[in-house]
Design a protein around this motif. Sequence first.
Motif, PDB file in Angstrom:
ATOM      1  N   LYS A  67       0.830  -1.436   0.499  1.00  0.00           N
ATOM      2  CA  LYS A  67      -0.118   0.421  -0.234  1.00  0.00           C
ATOM      3  C   LYS A  67       0.762   0.902  -0.118  1.00  0.00           C
ATOM      4  N   LYS A  69       0.873   5.183  -0.257  1.00  0.00           N
ATOM      5  CA  LYS A  69       0.627   6.675  -0.334  1.00  0.00           C
ATOM      6  C   LYS A  69       0.895   7.775  -1.134  1.00  0.00           C
ATOM      7  N   THR A 116      -4.375   5.852  -0.999  1.00  0.00           N
ATOM      8  CA  THR A 116      -3.955   4.912  -1.229  1.00  0.00           C
ATOM      9  C   THR A 116      -3.946   4.113  -2.257  1.00  0.00           C
ATOM     10  N   ILE A 118      -2.985   0.471  -3.836  1.00  0.00           N
ATOM     11  CA  ILE A 118      -2.657  -0.872  -3.947  1.00  0.00           C
ATOM     12  C   ILE A 118      -1.663  -1.448  -4.656  1.00  0.00           C
ATOM     13  N   GLU A 128      -7.432   2.829  -3.001  1.00  0.00           N
ATOM     14  CA  GLU A 128      -7.981   2.896  -1.574  1.00  0.00           C
ATOM     15  C   GLU A 128      -8.911   3.224  -0.807  1.00  0.00           C
TER      16      GLU A 128
END
Length: 190
Positions: A67, A69, A116, A118, A128
């Motif tokens: 994940k 940012k 976020t 993935i 996300e």
Amino acid sequence: MLSVTECKNGTFFKEYGAILQVITYEHNKTGRGSGNIKLKVKNLKTGAITEKTFITGAKVLEANIAKVKAQYLYQDGEGPAGGLNFMDPQSFEQFSLSLSVAGESAKFLKDGMDVTLITSGEEALSIELPLSLVYTISETGPGERGNTDSNVFKEATMDNGLIVKVPMFMRVGEKIKVDTRTGQYVERVK
């Protein structure tokens, strides 16, 4: 390997080369024999949602997911040719993803928003979002006097272009919370 009893909501696993994310987990136990695990999963490449059933002792291949940012900047172009532009908050490097990666999440994006990503290896699979986001109403019809009942709705356009059904008493400039899973109005934000 990952036991299917560990595949709770949000878990990722691999099946036939596809990476799947668990949306719902349900354990059913009958009188005799082993129980069944029923999973509703989303294929991160295609966006297809399917149901899978496993016996209790079954194992699945764990997916190698990271994940990352990122900050959403803007969208260039419309339709399938358009791209979403992001920035890495650490290195300030900008990169672009196709609209197909974002899927339904693209309509909830606002300029400058933190998300976020993935990823699997170097490939971004999906975006996300938080469970709910706050938007400002930029355009809506008039509210009629006496229509303060909360189950009467009208359409409103948010500051990012998203269209949501809101209660009749809502006006332009008010902030509302929207559920990113369903796209529905949750509550007024003061």
